[in-house]
Design a protein around this motif. Sequence first.
Motif, mmCIF file in Angstrom:
data_model
loop_
_atom_site.group_PDB
_atom_site.id
_atom_site.type_symbol
_atom_site.label_atom_id
_atom_site.label_comp_id
_atom_site.label_asym_id
_atom_site.label_seq_id
_atom_site.Cartn_x
_atom_site.Cartn_y
_atom_site.Cartn_z
ATOM 1 N N ASP A 25 0.753 -1.238 -0.054
ATOM 2 C CA ASP A 25 0.067 0.078 0.165
ATOM 3 C C ASP A 25 1.087 1.375 -0.022
ATOM 4 O O ASP A 25 0.585 2.203 -0.652
ATOM 5 N N SER A 26 1.903 1.146 0.940
ATOM 6 C CA SER A 26 2.626 2.534 0.817
ATOM 7 C C SER A 26 3.521 2.602 -0.381
ATOM 8 O O SER A 26 3.847 3.816 -0.905
ATOM 9 N N LEU A 27 3.907 1.518 -1.181
ATOM 10 C CA LEU A 27 4.647 1.821 -2.413
ATOM 11 C C LEU A 27 3.773 2.324 -3.551
ATOM 12 O O LEU A 27 4.209 2.841 -4.386
ATOM 13 N N ARG A 28 2.498 2.042 -3.390
ATOM 14 C CA ARG A 28 1.471 2.793 -4.552
ATOM 15 C C ARG A 28 1.819 4.453 -4.484
ATOM 16 O O ARG A 28 1.252 4.850 -5.705
ATOM 17 N N HIS A 29 2.346 4.940 -3.434
ATOM 18 C CA HIS A 29 2.578 6.383 -3.644
ATOM 19 C C HIS A 29 3.912 6.814 -3.870
ATOM 20 O O HIS A 29 4.434 7.815 -3.982
ATOM 21 N N VAL A 30 4.748 5.813 -4.431
ATOM 22 C CA VAL A 30 6.044 5.908 -4.917
ATOM 23 C C VAL A 30 6.144 5.880 -6.428
ATOM 24 O O VAL A 30 5.545 5.164 -6.836
ATOM 25 N N GLU A 31 6.992 6.777 -6.776
ATOM 26 C CA GLU A 31 7.228 6.777 -8.367
ATOM 27 C C GLU A 31 7.676 5.344 -8.819
ATOM 28 O O GLU A 31 8.385 4.667 -8.039
ATOM 29 N N PRO A 32 7.230 4.815 -10.095
ATOM 30 C CA PRO A 32 7.598 3.594 -10.520
ATOM 31 C C PRO A 32 9.145 2.978 -10.379
ATOM 32 O O PRO A 32 9.090 1.888 -9.864
ATOM 33 N N ALA A 33 9.933 3.792 -10.751
ATOM 34 C CA ALA A 33 11.316 3.247 -10.666
ATOM 35 C C ALA A 33 11.917 3.121 -9.214
ATOM 36 O O ALA A 33 12.281 1.978 -8.858
ATOM 37 N N THR A 34 11.538 3.963 -8.399
ATOM 38 C CA THR A 34 11.792 3.766 -6.986
ATOM 39 C C THR A 34 10.919 2.533 -6.393
ATOM 40 O O THR A 34 11.491 1.735 -5.685
ATOM 41 N N ARG A 35 9.918 2.431 -6.985
ATOM 42 C CA ARG A 35 8.890 1.273 -6.330
ATOM 43 C C ARG A 35 9.669 0.077 -6.745
ATOM 44 O O ARG A 35 9.331 -0.769 -5.841
ATOM 45 N N LEU A 36 9.955 -0.106 -8.037
ATOM 46 C CA LEU A 36 10.517 -1.305 -8.448
ATOM 47 C C LEU A 36 11.718 -1.743 -7.419
ATOM 48 O O LEU A 36 12.009 -2.985 -6.961
ATOM 49 N N GLU A 37 12.624 -0.846 -7.192
ATOM 50 C CA GLU A 37 13.918 -0.788 -6.616
ATOM 51 C C GLU A 37 13.334 -1.296 -5.184
ATOM 52 O O GLU A 37 14.222 -2.278 -4.511
ATOM 53 N N GLN A 38 12.659 -0.695 -4.410
ATOM 54 C CA GLN A 38 12.100 -1.136 -3.130
ATOM 55 C C GLN A 38 11.396 -2.507 -3.097
ATOM 56 O O GLN A 38 11.760 -3.347 -2.207
ATOM 57 N N VAL A 39 10.611 -3.010 -3.814
ATOM 58 C CA VAL A 39 10.024 -4.246 -4.173
ATOM 59 C C VAL A 39 11.170 -5.442 -4.406
ATOM 60 O O VAL A 39 11.253 -6.150 -3.576
ATOM 61 N N CYS A 40 12.411 -4.971 -5.022
ATOM 62 C CA CYS A 40 13.302 -5.864 -5.372
ATOM 63 C C CYS A 40 14.038 -5.921 -4.025
ATOM 64 O O CYS A 40 14.595 -7.002 -3.785
ATOM 65 N N ASP A 41 14.320 -4.868 -3.381
ATOM 66 C CA ASP A 41 15.148 -4.912 -2.202
ATOM 67 C C ASP A 41 14.401 -5.624 -1.093
ATOM 68 O O ASP A 41 15.142 -6.556 -0.287
ATOM 69 N N TYR A 42 13.156 -5.593 -0.842
ATOM 70 C CA TYR A 42 12.634 -6.406 -0.110
ATOM 71 C C TYR A 42 12.603 -7.871 -0.409
ATOM 72 O O TYR A 42 12.624 -8.725 0.509
ATOM 73 N N ALA A 43 12.593 -8.255 -1.849
ATOM 74 C CA ALA A 43 12.256 -9.430 -2.145
ATOM 75 C C ALA A 43 13.773 -10.372 -1.819
ATOM 76 O O ALA A 43 13.957 -11.425 -1.492
ATOM 77 N N VAL A 44 14.914 -9.637 -2.151
ATOM 78 C CA VAL A 44 16.137 -10.019 -2.127
ATOM 79 C C VAL A 44 16.531 -10.313 -0.512
ATOM 80 O O VAL A 44 17.231 -11.193 -0.217
ATOM 81 N N MET A 45 16.073 -9.374 0.271
ATOM 82 C CA MET A 45 16.043 -9.699 1.662
ATOM 83 C C MET A 45 15.641 -11.241 2.030
ATOM 84 O O MET A 45 15.980 -11.723 2.810
ATOM 85 N N SER A 46 14.080 -11.102 1.578
ATOM 86 C CA SER A 46 13.694 -12.602 1.978
ATOM 87 C C SER A 46 14.316 -13.439 1.576
ATOM 88 O O SER A 46 14.510 -14.648 2.007
ATOM 89 N N ASP A 47 14.871 -13.748 0.364
ATOM 90 C CA ASP A 47 15.589 -14.583 -0.322
ATOM 91 C C ASP A 47 16.641 -14.919 0.265
ATOM 92 O O ASP A 47 17.318 -16.114 0.354
ATOM 93 N N ILE A 48 17.337 -13.790 0.714
ATOM 94 C CA ILE A 48 18.887 -13.963 1.399
ATOM 95 C C ILE A 48 18.390 -14.740 2.695
ATOM 96 O O ILE A 48 19.127 -15.475 3.075
ATOM 97 N N ASN A 49 17.342 -14.357 3.606
ATOM 98 C CA ASN A 49 17.135 -14.896 4.595
ATOM 99 C C ASN A 49 16.682 -16.259 4.487
ATOM 100 O O ASN A 49 17.090 -17.115 5.289
ATOM 101 N N ARG A 50 16.024 -16.732 3.460
ATOM 102 C CA ARG A 50 15.483 -17.963 3.090
ATOM 103 C C ARG A 50 16.770 -18.837 2.699
ATOM 104 O O ARG A 50 16.981 -20.122 3.322
ATOM 105 N N ASP A 51 17.477 -18.338 1.996
ATOM 106 C CA ASP A 51 18.709 -19.257 1.368
ATOM 107 C C ASP A 51 19.802 -19.225 2.145
ATOM 108 O O ASP A 51 20.622 -20.324 2.163
#
Length: 126
Positions: A25-51
């Motif tokens: 919900d908070s990302l919907r207020h961020v411009e698209p390029a920054t949004r993609l970086e934030q989503v990817c940063d979040y996903a990479v943290m999750s993958d690092i934690n899991r892997d």
Amino acid sequence: MRLLLLVSLLVLSAPACAQDQRFLDSLRHVEPATRLEQVCDYAVMSDINRDTGRQADRAKSDVTSSPSHHGDTVIAKGGAFRSKGQWFSLSYTCKGTPDHLHVTSLQYKVGEAIPTSKWASLGLWR
């Protein structure tokens, strides 16, 4: 910058399911390029934690160089993530959905620990 801090605080302060929804919900207020970086940063943290079990609690795509954007894909060659108070170099290629709210593919590589003596010049913190 304040919005990115807000996003980070929401991510750290909510239960897992609600956390994901608040983050989106908070990302919907961020411009698209920054949004993609934030989503990817979040996903990479999750993958690092899991892997790796390293307990990543922060990731940045732009520590030593700015990421490049190609449509719905971001390539971060100069990123970093923090785990247990230590920063490590990180690179990744991440493809998102057209709305940049979800990750469809992610490949990452964890590098060496970043010496504490370099943190200030790179904008990193404990």
